[in-house]
Structures are given as structure tokens and as C-alpha cells.
Design a protein around this motif. Structure first.
Motif, PDB file in Angstrom:
ATOM      1  N   VAL A   1      19.003  19.197  -2.716  1.00 43.69           N
ATOM      2  CA  VAL A   1      17.616  19.378  -3.141  1.00 43.69           C
ATOM      3  C   VAL A   1      16.896  18.031  -3.207  1.00 43.69           C
ATOM      4  O   VAL A   1      17.497  17.015  -3.547  1.00 43.69           O
ATOM      5  CB  VAL A   1      17.631  20.089  -4.519  1.00 43.69           C
ATOM      6  N   ARG A   2      15.616  18.038  -2.866  1.00 43.60           N
ATOM      7  CA  ARG A   2      14.764  16.853  -3.008  1.00 43.60           C
ATOM      8  C   ARG A   2      13.861  17.037  -4.229  1.00 43.60           C
ATOM      9  O   ARG A   2      13.398  18.147  -4.491  1.00 43.60           O
ATOM     10  CB  ARG A   2      13.885  16.665  -1.762  1.00 43.60           C
ATOM     11  N   LYS A   3      13.603  15.933  -4.902  1.00 50.94           N
ATOM     12  CA  LYS A   3      12.726  15.958  -6.076  1.00 50.94           C
ATOM     13  C   LYS A   3      11.347  15.438  -5.690  1.00 50.94           C
ATOM     14  O   LYS A   3      11.230  14.540  -4.855  1.00 50.94           O
ATOM     15  CB  LYS A   3      13.293  15.055  -7.180  1.00 50.94           C
ATOM     16  N   LEU A   4      10.337  16.013  -6.307  1.00 51.88           N
ATOM     17  CA  LEU A   4       8.962  15.533  -6.098  1.00 51.88           C
ATOM     18  C   LEU A   4       8.560  14.645  -7.275  1.00 51.88           C
ATOM     19  O   LEU A   4       8.962  14.926  -8.386  1.00 51.88           O
ATOM     20  CB  LEU A   4       8.010  16.718  -5.980  1.00 51.88           C
ATOM     21  N   PRO A   5       7.722  13.623  -7.067  1.00 55.94           N
ATOM     22  CA  PRO A   5       7.251  13.155  -5.753  1.00 55.94           C
ATOM     23  C   PRO A   5       8.398  12.582  -4.940  1.00 55.94           C
ATOM     24  O   PRO A   5       9.341  12.030  -5.486  1.00 55.94           O
ATOM     25  CB  PRO A   5       6.224  12.081  -6.103  1.00 55.94           C
ATOM     26  N   MET A   6       8.277  12.753  -3.599  1.00 55.19           N
ATOM     27  CA  MET A   6       9.324  12.325  -2.689  1.00 55.19           C
ATOM     28  C   MET A   6       8.788  11.223  -1.776  1.00 55.19           C
ATOM     29  O   MET A   6       7.654  11.292  -1.307  1.00 55.19           O
ATOM     30  CB  MET A   6       9.753  13.530  -1.834  1.00 55.19           C
ATOM     31  N   THR A   7       9.606  10.212  -1.544  1.00 54.32           N
ATOM     32  CA  THR A   7       9.234   9.167  -0.580  1.00 54.32           C
ATOM     33  C   THR A   7       9.627   9.614   0.820  1.00 54.32           C
ATOM     34  O   THR A   7      10.769   9.991   1.058  1.00 54.32           O
ATOM     35  CB  THR A   7       9.935   7.837  -0.917  1.00 54.32           C
ATOM     36  N   LEU A   8       8.663   9.595   1.722  1.00 55.49           N
ATOM     37  CA  LEU A   8       8.939   9.932   3.126  1.00 55.49           C
ATOM     38  C   LEU A   8       9.152   8.624   3.877  1.00 55.49           C
ATOM     39  O   LEU A   8       8.198   7.864   4.086  1.00 55.49           O
ATOM     40  CB  LEU A   8       7.751  10.706   3.705  1.00 55.49           C
ATOM     41  N   ASP A   9      10.388   8.353   4.241  1.00 57.93           N
ATOM     42  CA  ASP A   9      10.644   7.103   4.961  1.00 57.93           C
ATOM     43  C   ASP A   9      10.951   7.320   6.433  1.00 57.93           C
ATOM     44  O   ASP A   9      10.864   6.397   7.234  1.00 57.93           O
ATOM     45  CB  ASP A   9      11.769   6.295   4.290  1.00 57.93           C
ATOM     46  N   LEU A  10      11.287   8.579   6.769  1.00 59.76           N
ATOM     47  CA  LEU A  10      11.791   8.865   8.121  1.00 59.76           C
ATOM     48  C   LEU A  10      11.219  10.183   8.624  1.00 59.76           C
ATOM     49  O   LEU A  10      11.134  11.153   7.883  1.00 59.76           O
ATOM     50  CB  LEU A  10      13.326   8.979   8.029  1.00 59.76           C
ATOM     51  N   MET A  11      10.842  10.223   9.892  1.00 64.22           N
ATOM     52  CA  MET A  11      10.583  11.506  10.545  1.00 64.22           C
ATOM     53  C   MET A  11      11.408  11.548  11.827  1.00 64.22           C
ATOM     54  O   MET A  11      11.817  10.514  12.350  1.00 64.22           O
ATOM     55  CB  MET A  11       9.093  11.728  10.830  1.00 64.22           C
ATOM     56  N   GLU A  12      11.621  12.757  12.331  1.00 61.71           N
ATOM     57  CA  GLU A  12      12.423  12.908  13.542  1.00 61.71           C
ATOM     58  C   GLU A  12      11.790  13.974  14.439  1.00 61.71           C
ATOM     59  O   GLU A  12      10.951  14.758  13.995  1.00 61.71           O
ATOM     60  CB  GLU A  12      13.874  13.288  13.195  1.00 61.71           C
TER      61      GLU A  12
ATOM     62  N   MET B   1       0.849  -1.208   0.000  1.00 65.35           N
ATOM     63  CA  MET B   1       0.000   0.000   0.000  1.00 65.35           C
ATOM     64  C   MET B   1       0.876   1.247   0.000  1.00 65.35           C
ATOM     65  O   MET B   1       1.800   1.343   0.789  1.00 65.35           O
ATOM     66  CB  MET B   1      -0.898   0.010   1.252  1.00 65.35           C
ATOM     67  N   THR B   2       0.603   2.164  -0.896  1.00 66.88           N
ATOM     68  CA  THR B   2       1.283   3.459  -0.855  1.00 66.88           C
ATOM     69  C   THR B   2       0.306   4.528  -0.402  1.00 66.88           C
ATOM     70  O   THR B   2      -0.795   4.645  -0.938  1.00 66.88           O
ATOM     71  CB  THR B   2       1.844   3.845  -2.240  1.00 66.88           C
ATOM     72  N   ASP B   3       0.735   5.260   0.580  1.00 70.79           N
ATOM     73  CA  ASP B   3      -0.054   6.362   1.116  1.00 70.79           C
ATOM     74  C   ASP B   3       0.410   7.642   0.414  1.00 70.79           C
ATOM     75  O   ASP B   3       1.607   7.877   0.326  1.00 70.79           O
ATOM     76  CB  ASP B   3       0.216   6.448   2.618  1.00 70.79           C
ATOM     77  N   ILE B   4      -0.517   8.427  -0.085  1.00 72.91           N
ATOM     78  CA  ILE B   4      -0.136   9.668  -0.775  1.00 72.91           C
ATOM     79  C   ILE B   4      -0.552  10.878   0.052  1.00 72.91           C
ATOM     80  O   ILE B   4      -1.697  10.974   0.497  1.00 72.91           O
ATOM     81  CB  ILE B   4      -0.779   9.745  -2.179  1.00 72.91           C
ATOM     82  N   ILE B   5       0.402  11.779   0.260  1.00 77.94           N
ATOM     83  CA  ILE B   5       0.136  13.039   0.968  1.00 77.94           C
ATOM     84  C   ILE B   5       0.293  14.185  -0.040  1.00 77.94           C
ATOM     85  O   ILE B   5       1.355  14.312  -0.653  1.00 77.94           O
ATOM     86  CB  ILE B   5       1.157  13.267   2.109  1.00 77.94           C
ATOM     87  N   TYR B   6      -0.732  14.989  -0.197  1.00 75.59           N
ATOM     88  CA  TYR B   6      -0.642  16.114  -1.122  1.00 75.59           C
ATOM     89  C   TYR B   6      -0.165  17.371  -0.399  1.00 75.59           C
ATOM     90  O   TYR B   6      -0.565  17.637   0.734  1.00 75.59           O
ATOM     91  CB  TYR B   6      -2.005  16.357  -1.795  1.00 75.59           C
TER      92      TYR B   6
ATOM     93  N   TRP C   1       7.104  16.118  15.554  1.00 76.73           N
ATOM     94  CA  TRP C   1       7.609  15.260  14.472  1.00 76.73           C
ATOM     95  C   TRP C   1       7.714  16.057  13.171  1.00 76.73           C
ATOM     96  O   TRP C   1       6.782  16.751  12.789  1.00 76.73           O
ATOM     97  CB  TRP C   1       6.677  14.075  14.253  1.00 76.73           C
ATOM     98  N   HIS C   2       8.852  15.903  12.491  1.00 78.49           N
ATOM     99  CA  HIS C   2       9.035  16.591  11.204  1.00 78.49           C
ATOM    100  C   HIS C   2       9.963  15.787  10.299  1.00 78.49           C
ATOM    101  O   HIS C   2      10.765  14.966  10.765  1.00 78.49           O
ATOM    102  CB  HIS C   2       9.584  18.008  11.406  1.00 78.49           C
ATOM    103  N   GLY C   3       9.835  16.042   9.003  1.00 78.41           N
ATOM    104  CA  GLY C   3      10.742  15.432   8.031  1.00 78.41           C
ATOM    105  C   GLY C   3      12.077  16.156   8.039  1.00 78.41           C
ATOM    106  O   GLY C   3      12.198  17.260   8.589  1.00 78.41           O
TER     107      GLY C   3
ATOM    108  N   GLU D   1      15.085  11.901  18.208  1.00 77.80           N
ATOM    109  CA  GLU D   1      14.316  10.661  18.160  1.00 77.80           C
ATOM    110  C   GLU D   1      13.890  10.473  16.714  1.00 77.80           C
ATOM    111  O   GLU D   1      13.441  11.430  16.073  1.00 77.80           O
ATOM    112  CB  GLU D   1      13.105  10.779  19.092  1.00 77.80           C
ATOM    113  N   GLU D   2      14.062   9.279  16.205  1.00 76.46           N
ATOM    114  CA  GLU D   2      13.726   9.025  14.797  1.00 76.46           C
ATOM    115  C   GLU D   2      12.647   7.962  14.693  1.00 76.46           C
ATOM    116  O   GLU D   2      12.559   7.069  15.529  1.00 76.46           O
ATOM    117  CB  GLU D   2      14.973   8.541  14.046  1.00 76.46           C
ATOM    118  N   HIS D   3      11.858   8.045  13.625  1.00 74.57           N
ATOM    119  CA  HIS D   3      10.869   7.006  13.358  1.00 74.57           C
ATOM    120  C   HIS D   3      10.894   6.650  11.878  1.00 74.57           C
ATOM    121  O   HIS D   3      10.744   7.526  11.024  1.00 74.57           O
ATOM    122  CB  HIS D   3       9.452   7.473  13.739  1.00 74.57           C
ATOM    123  N   ARG D   4      11.102   5.368  11.578  1.00 79.51           N
ATOM    124  CA  ARG D   4      11.026   4.882  10.189  1.00 79.51           C
ATOM    125  C   ARG D   4       9.667   4.257   9.940  1.00 79.51           C
ATOM    126  O   ARG D   4       9.202   3.456  10.735  1.00 79.51           O
ATOM    127  CB  ARG D   4      12.106   3.823   9.925  1.00 79.51           C
ATOM    128  N   PHE D   5       9.052   4.661   8.831  1.00 79.32           N
ATOM    129  CA  PHE D   5       7.719   4.147   8.525  1.00 79.32           C
ATOM    130  C   PHE D   5       7.804   2.727   7.974  1.00 79.32           C
ATOM    131  O   PHE D   5       8.729   2.397   7.227  1.00 79.32           O
ATOM    132  CB  PHE D   5       7.020   5.049   7.506  1.00 79.32           C
TER     133      PHE D   5
END
Lengths: 161, 161
Positions: free
Chosen positions: A62-73, A1-6, A123-125, A149-153
Motif C-alpha cells: 500500500v502507498r500512503k498519501l501524500p505520495m512522492t512521485l519520483d518515477l513513471m514508466e 520547488m515541489t509540484d503538487i498534483i491533486y 506513461w503511468h506510475g 521505459e522508465e523516467h525519473r523526475f
């Protein structure tokens, strides 16, 4: 499943649960320098458990869109402000806390002249400039300890326009 | 008599008697975000007699060169950092203290990616962007009291390239 955030435009109101938008918006608090300068006072809630405030410089790729979010901190011991040293928009991803891990992320794109301050323990990217150069002054806690503190999805999250 | 001050490029070494240049220069202190970001740690000597650090936004009108310098100011209770939210160069005028008034001023022009931090109680000119928009994040003392001393020059001083 891919979750999409706009991605949505960044506004002070929509960002308020997570932090402060640092910008010259609305009426200035004071006119200074004989009317030559508008001053908007004290735009960010700085909060440090210990240590002290410092100014650092981040130079990020620089990050390119669409971007995969794998980690927040998040930083339990202090707020963290990102002040772009360019007029380039950047990506701001935050999430509410849900029992110690990030809930559903929210993604914003800044406009020229906008910085952000993440409140302590939000929590932020990671820093995600969208254009070169990805240069920022950062006001955060200088002090001992990891303060991280880190969190991997477990599933893929895609951030896109 | 008109005194002429010529503008020089801003470097950390030449600015050291007055404050800090805030820039991504030399080797980063740390690589963060899985190698995607260079972090230059704690680039400014923040010093506050009391109160606390705050982040404000200044939106200043552009100054044209040659510029007449009629006024300098200093802040006895705190350092003050100017972080441009653009890549536009701006003018930085400082002076050594001589018995409680500014000595001969020194003028610098920044390069893109440079901010400055005036050390506590250092004489400096008012914010002088050279290009629109003159938008800056400012890290200075938030607290009670005027925290301001001004000096008007008895003779004309001209700042030019």
C-alpha cells in the motif's frame, strides 16, 4: 520547488486520453444467463506489438498519501490492464508524452468496481493500492524483451487529495 | 432422483483438469517496482481458435445454496477467465466431457483472492456469485459466431455445502 498534483475521481471521459476504465457502467451490451447477468462487452483496447495477452497477478504494498512521485514508466510493446481483486480504491497516475518524457502527471482515485487499462506506450506510475490487500489481476503482454521505459523526475512531485 | 454434489474448496491441483486458478500463491516469479510488488507471471492458459482476447465486465445476481444445477455450457472457440472485482467467494461448477455431454459435475467455492480460467471447451455452470456484488472482469474471446454449447440435465442436480 515541489509540484503538487491533486487527485481527482476516475471517470471514463477524463481517463480517455490515457486508456480505458473497466467498469459496469451504463446499459449492458447483453443480458446473459437467462437474465441473471449483465454483460458489458470488450471494455478495453488491448494492443500488443508481438507476443500475446496473458493474465498475471500483482500483490503490491500500500502507498500512503501524500505520495512522492519520483518515477513513471511505459510499455512500448503492449497495453496493460489492472483489475482489482478487491473493492478497494487505488491510485492511478498517468501523463501525456512530451518529446519522449512524461508531461505534467494527472492523478485519479478509482471507485469500487473500477479497473483501468493503460493504452500501449502511455506513461503511468507504478501500481499504487491505497488499502490492503493490494491484489490485482493484470492483463498485459507476455513475450520477449524488456518492454519497459522508465523516467525519473528531476524535481519532487507530490500527489495528494 | 435427486443427485447431490457437495462443494469443495478450490485448489489449483483439484481444478487442474478443468482450468487454472488465478491467485497470488507460492513464490512470486518476480519482484517489481523496487521490491514493492510481487508479480505472479502468466497464470492462465489463454487459448482462442480465432478472434482475439478481450476484457468484459459481468455483473451477476447472487445464487443461494442449495442451488439447482439445470444447465451447463462450454465455449468451443476459447478459454474464459473470471476475475472477481471483490473479495467475495463464488461458486465454480465444472464437469468432464463424456461423449459430448457433461459427466458428473464437480463444485468448488473460491477463497478471497482467487479467480479461475476455464480452459477452452470445458463444461461449466453459469457465473454464480454467492455474495453481492457479483462483479467480475472476464477475459474471453471476442469474435464472430455463437461460441456456445449448452446442455440441460434431464434430472435434478443439487449443489450444496
Amino acid at each position: 520547488m515541489t509540484d503538487i498534483i491533486y487527485i481527482q475521481p476516475l471517470t471514463a471521459a477524463s481517463f480517455a486520453p490515457f486508456g480505458d476504465v473497466i467498469e459496469a457502467s451504463g446499459h449492458p451490451d447483453r443480458m446473459i444467463n437467462a437474465g441473471m447477468c449483465r454483460r458489458f462487452d470488450d471494455c478495453a483496447q488491448l494492443s500488443f506489438a508481438d507476443g500475446r495477452a496473458g493474465i498475471s497477478v500483482f500483490d503490491a504494498k500500500v502507498r500512503k498519501l501524500p505520495m512522492t512521485l519520483d518515477l513513471m514508466e511505459r510499455h512500448p510493446d503492449g497495453s496493460q490492464a489492472f483489475l482489482p481483486m478487491t473493492q478497494n480504491p487505488f491510485l492511478v497516475v498517468v501523463a501525456p508524452d512530451e518529446d519522449g518524457i512524461p508531461g505534467r502527471p494527472v492523478a485519479f482515485e478509482t471507485q469500487p468496481g473500477q479497473g483501468v487499462n493503460y493504452h500501449r506506450n502511455v506513461w503511468h506510475g507504478v501500481l499504487a493500492p491505497l488499502y490492503e490487500p493490494g491484489l490485482f489481476a493484470v492483463v498485459d503482454r507476455v513475450g520477449a524483451g524488456a518492454n519497459l521505459e522508465e523516467h525519473r523526475f528531476a524535481h519532487d512531485i507530490t500527489i495528494m487529495k
